[in-house]
Design a protein around this motif. Structure first.
Motif, PDB file in Angstrom:
ATOM      1  N   GLY B  47     -66.221 -11.081   2.387  1.00  0.00           N
ATOM      2  CA  GLY B  47     -64.711 -10.946   1.112  1.00  0.00           C
ATOM      3  C   GLY B  47     -63.751  -9.985   1.977  1.00  0.00           C
ATOM      4  N   PHE B  48     -63.658  -8.854   2.477  1.00  0.00           N
ATOM      5  CA  PHE B  48     -62.613  -7.276   2.764  1.00  0.00           C
ATOM      6  C   PHE B  48     -62.220  -8.301   4.266  1.00  0.00           C
ATOM      7  N   ILE B  49     -63.229  -8.326   4.664  1.00  0.00           N
ATOM      8  CA  ILE B  49     -62.870  -8.457   6.356  1.00  0.00           C
ATOM      9  C   ILE B  49     -61.872 -10.535   6.525  1.00  0.00           C
ATOM     10  N   TRP B  50     -62.860 -10.774   5.886  1.00  0.00           N
ATOM     11  CA  TRP B  50     -61.660 -12.463   5.842  1.00  0.00           C
ATOM     12  C   TRP B  50     -60.375 -12.189   5.279  1.00  0.00           C
ATOM     13  N   TRP B  51     -60.784 -11.259   3.851  1.00  0.00           N
ATOM     14  CA  TRP B  51     -59.058 -11.417   3.619  1.00  0.00           C
ATOM     15  C   TRP B  51     -57.945 -10.099   4.480  1.00  0.00           C
ATOM     16  N   LEU B  52     -58.842  -9.427   4.920  1.00  0.00           N
ATOM     17  CA  LEU B  52     -58.054  -8.537   6.350  1.00  0.00           C
ATOM     18  C   LEU B  52     -57.230 -10.080   6.912  1.00  0.00           C
ATOM     19  N   ARG B  53     -58.749 -10.397   7.963  1.00  0.00           N
ATOM     20  CA  ARG B  53     -58.124 -11.496   9.035  1.00  0.00           C
ATOM     21  C   ARG B  53     -57.132 -12.127   8.351  1.00  0.00           C
ATOM     22  N   ARG B  54     -57.148 -12.719   7.080  1.00  0.00           N
ATOM     23  CA  ARG B  54     -56.227 -13.852   6.905  1.00  0.00           C
ATOM     24  C   ARG B  54     -54.507 -12.642   6.903  1.00  0.00           C
ATOM     25  N   LYS B  55     -54.642 -11.884   5.989  1.00  0.00           N
ATOM     26  CA  LYS B  55     -53.382 -10.677   5.926  1.00  0.00           C
ATOM     27  C   LYS B  55     -52.880 -10.581   7.569  1.00  0.00           C
ATOM     28  N   ALA B  56     -53.100 -10.234   8.995  1.00  0.00           N
ATOM     29  CA  ALA B  56     -53.406 -10.078   9.907  1.00  0.00           C
ATOM     30  C   ALA B  56     -52.420 -11.509  10.865  1.00  0.00           C
ATOM     31  N   GLN B  57     -53.016 -12.710  10.480  1.00  0.00           N
ATOM     32  CA  GLN B  57     -52.196 -13.439  10.650  1.00  0.00           C
ATOM     33  C   GLN B  57     -51.361 -14.018  10.550  1.00  0.00           C
ATOM     34  N   GLN B  58     -50.976 -13.895   8.797  1.00  0.00           N
ATOM     35  CA  GLN B  58     -50.007 -14.125   8.164  1.00  0.00           C
ATOM     36  C   GLN B  58     -48.371 -13.260   9.410  1.00  0.00           C
ATOM     37  N   LEU B  59     -49.248 -11.621   9.109  1.00  0.00           N
ATOM     38  CA  LEU B  59     -47.893 -10.608  10.033  1.00  0.00           C
ATOM     39  C   LEU B  59     -48.127 -10.903  11.367  1.00  0.00           C
ATOM     40  N   GLU B  60     -48.565 -12.067  11.955  1.00  0.00           N
ATOM     41  CA  GLU B  60     -48.357 -12.129  13.488  1.00  0.00           C
ATOM     42  C   GLU B  60     -47.187 -13.627  13.210  1.00  0.00           C
ATOM     43  N   GLN B  61     -47.811 -14.274  12.494  1.00  0.00           N
ATOM     44  CA  GLN B  61     -46.483 -15.081  12.533  1.00  0.00           C
ATOM     45  C   GLN B  61     -45.092 -14.804  12.363  1.00  0.00           C
ATOM     46  N   PRO B  62     -44.310 -15.515  13.386  1.00  0.00           N
ATOM     47  CA  PRO B  62     -42.799 -15.297  13.964  1.00  0.00           C
ATOM     48  C   PRO B  62     -42.024 -15.232  12.748  1.00  0.00           C
ATOM     49  N   PRO B  63     -41.353 -14.405  11.749  1.00  0.00           N
ATOM     50  CA  PRO B  63     -40.390 -14.545  10.723  1.00  0.00           C
ATOM     51  C   PRO B  63     -39.142 -15.881  11.054  1.00  0.00           C
ATOM     52  N   GLU B  64     -39.322 -16.492   9.732  1.00  0.00           N
ATOM     53  CA  GLU B  64     -38.129 -17.132  10.016  1.00  0.00           C
ATOM     54  C   GLU B  64     -36.167 -16.955   9.638  1.00  0.00           C
ATOM     55  N   ILE B  65     -35.638 -17.553  10.309  1.00  0.00           N
ATOM     56  CA  ILE B  65     -34.531 -16.811  11.750  1.00  0.00           C
ATOM     57  C   ILE B  65     -33.104 -17.820  10.309  1.00  0.00           C
ATOM     58  N   ALA B  66     -32.792 -17.401  10.121  1.00  0.00           N
ATOM     59  CA  ALA B  66     -32.245 -18.678   8.776  1.00  0.00           C
ATOM     60  C   ALA B  66     -31.040 -19.147   9.344  1.00  0.00           C
ATOM     61  N   VAL B  67     -30.545 -19.568   9.790  1.00  0.00           N
ATOM     62  CA  VAL B  67     -29.485 -20.051   9.982  1.00  0.00           C
ATOM     63  C   VAL B  67     -28.152 -20.825   9.248  1.00  0.00           C
ATOM     64  N   PRO B  68     -26.809 -20.216   9.427  1.00  0.00           N
ATOM     65  CA  PRO B  68     -25.997 -20.646   8.208  1.00  0.00           C
ATOM     66  C   PRO B  68     -25.427 -21.900   8.395  1.00  0.00           C
ATOM     67  N   GLU B  69     -24.773 -22.286   6.864  1.00  0.00           N
ATOM     68  CA  GLU B  69     -24.812 -23.412   7.228  1.00  0.00           C
ATOM     69  C   GLU B  69     -23.977 -24.558   7.924  1.00  0.00           C
ATOM     70  N   THR B  70     -22.380 -23.375   8.511  1.00  0.00           N
ATOM     71  CA  THR B  70     -21.393 -24.032   8.870  1.00  0.00           C
ATOM     72  C   THR B  70     -22.205 -24.767  10.240  1.00  0.00           C
ATOM     73  N   LEU B  71     -22.799 -23.377  10.859  1.00  0.00           N
ATOM     74  CA  LEU B  71     -23.677 -24.143  12.192  1.00  0.00           C
ATOM     75  C   LEU B  71     -24.400 -25.147  12.146  1.00  0.00           C
ATOM     76  N   LEU B  72     -25.210 -25.364  11.821  1.00  0.00           N
ATOM     77  CA  LEU B  72     -25.642 -26.621  11.226  1.00  0.00           C
ATOM     78  C   LEU B  72     -25.182 -27.945  11.234  1.00  0.00           C
ATOM     79  N   ARG B  73     -23.586 -28.046  10.132  1.00  0.00           N
ATOM     80  CA  ARG B  73     -22.821 -29.246   9.862  1.00  0.00           C
ATOM     81  C   ARG B  73     -22.090 -29.491  12.107  1.00  0.00           C
TER      82      ARG B  73
END
Lengths: 196, 82
Positions: B47-73
């Motif tokens: 269970g511990f190894i499974w939880w660590l792997r899941r946590k590591a995979q979450q950390l490897e996800q690239p962070p979402e970049i917030a795009v301002p609304e004015t640019l999207l328009r």
């Protein structure tokens, strides 16, 4: 991209958050060994109980205070719930974290005092460590748990002191919580096996 | 000499008092606790190894970049080339 003094392309050092803080890792390993320790005690108790001639609890032995301890169990569980909400408040930076942590500590202290009073009454009734299998197992298992509650109580007091002085980090709070949740979580199992 | 000793002296060892118990409940308790103590550490480590792997995979996800609304328009589909 700007270059450094030697003309190499400058690289921004990225500090990654550790997968698991050292304190949390150490506490998780410790709690795992504790789980095995209590499992050993529980196993010995279950085998001893099933081997008892004349049924369980053995005849002629004082009865354990089931109802009073159920109330005390509720106090310990409430302590765990208070700690959970204290952590949530701490993460949000809310001032009520202090009050909730204090409530958790006080409920833990109440549990220890209540058990102490219960032990005094049982010893007066003749249930001692050497009075028989019931007394031996009872004081060994419940006493070991009580020692853990006292240790957890001291850890929570230390945590509260840090929080009151404004220098509590989540890396200190997290291991303390893991230990207390273990102490709270193992108790209903012991209550169900030993008292009921 | 060893073979003689094994053949003439050695007998079945009764190291487990519960295994030969006449009480069925006692034998069952021994089996149950053996299962508990065998699988509990494996479940905890797994269970511990499974939880660590899941946590590591979450950390490897690239962070979402917030795009301002004015640019999207201002974003419009590219004109089709003729």
């Amino acid at each position: 991209m700007p270059d450094d003094a030697l003309g190499r392309p400058y690289q921004v050092p990225v500090k990654r958050e550790p997968l698991l803080p050292n304190g949390v890792m150490g506490m998780l390993i410790f709690v795992a060994t504790e789980v095995m320790f209590f499992s050993g005690l529980i196993s010995a108790f279950v085998i001893g109980k099933s081997n008892a001639i004349g049924g369980w609890p053995p005849p002629g032995q004082p009865r354990l205070p089931v109802e009073e301890t159920a109330f005390n169990t509720a106090a310990l569980l409430a302590s765990g719930v208070c700690l959970y909400f204290a952590n949530r408040a701490f993460r949000e930076g809310a001032a009520r974290a202090k009050g909730l942590l204090l409530a958790s500590i006080l409920l833990g202290g109440f549990f220890v005092l209540f058990q102490g009073a219960e032990w005094v009454a049982l010893v007066r009734e003749g249930l001692t460590l050497t009075s028989g299998q019931l007394g031996g197992f009872f004081y060994l298992i419940v006493g070991t748990h009580a020692l853990h509650v006292v240790a957890g109580f001291a850890i929570l007091l230390y945590t509260y002191n840090k929080l009151a002085h404004g220098d509590l980090s989540r890396f200190t709070f997290w291991p303390a919580q893991i230990f207390w949740y273990f102490v709270v979580g193992v108790w209903p199992v012991l209550y169900w096996l030993v008292y009921l | 000499m060893g073979a003689v000793a094994v053949g003439s002296v050695a007998d079945l060892a009764r190291a487990c008092p519960s295994c030969a118990s006449p009480l069925e409940e006692n034998r069952q308790a021994f089996v149950d606790t053996t299962i508990l103590l065998t699988f509990l550490p494996l479940i905890m480590i797994g269970g511990f190894i499974w939880w660590l792997r899941r946590k590591a995979q979450q950390l490897e996800q690239p962070p979402e970049i917030a795009v301002p609304e004015t640019l999207l328009r201002d974003i419009r589909p590219l004109p089709k080339e003729r």
